[in-house]
Design an enzyme around this catalytic site. Structure first.
Site, PDB file in Angstrom:
ATOM      1  N   LYS A  13       0.754  -1.361   0.092  1.00 36.67           N
ATOM      2  CA  LYS A  13      -0.176  -0.427   0.391  1.00 36.67           C
ATOM      3  C   LYS A  13       0.739   1.400   0.262  1.00 36.67           C
ATOM      4  CE  LYS A  13      -2.161  -1.470   4.346  1.00 36.67           C
ATOM      5  NZ  LYS A  13      -2.146  -2.659   4.372  1.00 36.67           N
ATOM      6  N   ARG A  88      -9.205   0.543   8.916  1.00 36.73           N
ATOM      7  CA  ARG A  88      -8.910  -0.415   8.805  1.00 36.73           C
ATOM      8  C   ARG A  88     -10.114  -1.728  10.082  1.00 36.73           C
ATOM      9  NH1 ARG A  88      -3.317  -0.001   8.842  1.00 36.73           N
ATOM     10  NH2 ARG A  88      -2.168  -1.605   9.740  1.00 36.73           N
ATOM     11  N   ARG A 127      11.850  -6.706   4.292  1.00 40.16           N
ATOM     12  CA  ARG A 127      11.642  -5.528   3.149  1.00 40.16           C
ATOM     13  C   ARG A 127      12.742  -4.214   3.860  1.00 40.16           C
ATOM     14  NH1 ARG A 127       5.558  -4.048   4.384  1.00 40.16           N
ATOM     15  NH2 ARG A 127       5.763  -3.789   6.596  1.00 40.16           N
ATOM     16  N   ARG A 131      11.517  -1.561  11.127  1.00 40.42           N
ATOM     17  CA  ARG A 131      10.024  -1.352  11.724  1.00 40.42           C
ATOM     18  C   ARG A 131       9.866  -1.701  13.208  1.00 40.42           C
ATOM     19  NH1 ARG A 131       4.792  -0.517   8.295  1.00 40.42           N
ATOM     20  NH2 ARG A 131       3.427  -1.527  10.465  1.00 40.42           N
ATOM     21  N   ARG A 142      -0.566  -9.335  13.601  1.00 42.53           N
ATOM     22  CA  ARG A 142      -1.029  -8.191  12.367  1.00 42.53           C
ATOM     23  C   ARG A 142      -1.608  -9.069  11.456  1.00 42.53           C
ATOM     24  NH1 ARG A 142       4.397  -5.737  10.797  1.00 42.53           N
ATOM     25  NH2 ARG A 142       3.634  -4.471   9.456  1.00 42.53           N
TER      26      ARG A 142
HETATM   27  P1  AMP Z   1       0.887  -0.069   9.118  1.00 41.03           P
HETATM   28  O1  AMP Z   1       1.830   1.181   8.485  1.00 41.03           O
HETATM   29  O2  AMP Z   1      -0.713   0.852   8.913  1.00 41.03           O
HETATM   30  O3  AMP Z   1       1.011  -1.460   8.709  1.00 41.03           O
HETATM   31  O4  AMP Z   1      -0.206   0.678  10.916  1.00 41.03           O
HETATM   32  C1  AMP Z   1       0.757   0.708  11.582  1.00 41.03           C
HETATM   33  C2  AMP Z   1       0.287  -0.160  13.013  1.00 41.03           C
HETATM   34  O5  AMP Z   1      -0.502   1.332  13.383  1.00 41.03           O
HETATM   35  C3  AMP Z   1      -0.999  -1.435  12.676  1.00 41.03           C
HETATM   36  O6  AMP Z   1      -0.385  -1.960  13.285  1.00 41.03           O
HETATM   37  C4  AMP Z   1      -2.434  -0.309  14.190  1.00 41.03           C
HETATM   38  O7  AMP Z   1      -1.005  -0.459  15.286  1.00 41.03           O
HETATM   39  C5  AMP Z   1      -1.260   0.989  13.799  1.00 41.03           C
HETATM   40  N1  AMP Z   1      -2.748   1.447  12.986  1.00 41.03           N
HETATM   41  C6  AMP Z   1      -2.326   2.471  11.574  1.00 41.03           C
HETATM   42  N2  AMP Z   1      -3.838   2.988  11.163  1.00 41.03           N
HETATM   43  C7  AMP Z   1      -4.594   2.473  11.971  1.00 41.03           C
HETATM   44  C8  AMP Z   1      -5.621   2.423  11.787  1.00 41.03           C
HETATM   45  N3  AMP Z   1      -6.732   2.627  10.734  1.00 41.03           N
HETATM   46  N4  AMP Z   1      -6.473   1.580  13.327  1.00 41.03           N
HETATM   47  C9  AMP Z   1      -6.153   1.362  14.123  1.00 41.03           C
HETATM   48  N5  AMP Z   1      -4.700   1.249  14.289  1.00 41.03           N
HETATM   49  C10 AMP Z   1      -4.562   1.638  13.228  1.00 41.03           C
END
Ligand code: AMP
Length: 185
Positions: A13, A88, A127, A131, A142
């Site tokens: 994404k 999400r 990757r 993180r 996740r």
């Molecule tokens: P991402 O970079 O999109 O993989 O997000 C990393 C982490 O941020 C996720 O594992 C969640 O803990 C938190 N997070 C990001 N976006 C959301 C969302 N829309 N709702 C809830 N938690 C989020």
């Protein structure tokens, strides 16, 4: 143009959102990036969400929705945006749709990057972004959270009629070409 770029962790994404941002000149809004920046800068929000991000679970809906609402009020998102990592959960999707309705705006597309589970784990572990949540145990959490809480968002958008499946396998350029086809249609 308002787009949601949807997909499981590791689907690409963020990578694809940046390509769209550059070519179509539409700003990306990534909730994950916002949370990571808040944690890095040790803001009150960052302190609140750090343990949650570290665990691989989701930040509570109310916190996320408030953050996104506030961010989207910025004039730079007036003409459009690419949402990456939001919505999400179904409640987040409903809150977002409510906002669109209130503003009289329409979503151009809900683009769902589809990638098999085994490939996702491989991609994330290779990757090397450093993180804290990119370890095998956290990725497993996740992916579970995705399947339980996030995948239902797919059905929600299928009912809205804006859902478009994008084959998320192949090279970055191949996947981007598929996205462009949908956006240019
Ligand atoms: P991402 O970079 O999109 O993989 O997000 C990393 C982490 O941020 C996720 O594992 C969640 O803990 C938190 N997070 C990001 N976006 C959301 C969302 N829309 N709702 C809830 N938690 C989020």
């Amino acid at each position: 143009m308002r787009i949601i770029l949807f997909g499981p962790p590791g689907a690409g994404k963020g990578t694809q959102a940046k390509l769209i941002e550059k070519e179509y000149n539409i700003p990306q809004l990534s909730t994950g990036d916002m949370f990571r920046a808040a944690i890095k800068n040790q803001t009150p929000l960052g302190k609140k969400v750090k343990d949650i991000l570290d665990s691989g679970k989701l930040v509570p809906d109310a916190t996320v929705v408030e953050l996104v609402e506030e961010a989207l009020d910025d004039p730079r998102f007036e003409d459009g945006y690419i949402l990456d990592g939001f919505p999400r959960t179904v409640p987040q999707a409903k809150a977002f749709e409510e906002r669109l309705k209130k503003k009289g705006r329409k979503l151009k597309g809900f683009l769902s990057l589809e990638v098999p589970d085994e490939e996702l784990m491989k991609r994330i572990l290779s990757r090397g972004e450093g993180r804290a949540d990119d370890t095998p145990e956290k990725v497993k959490v996740r992916l579970e959270v995705y399947n339980e809480e996030t995948a239902p968002v797919l059905n929600y958008y299928k009912q809205q009629g804006v859902y478009r499946a994008i084959d998320g396998m192949g090279s970055i350029d191949e996947i981007y070409a598929r996205i462009k086809e949908v956006l240019d249609a």
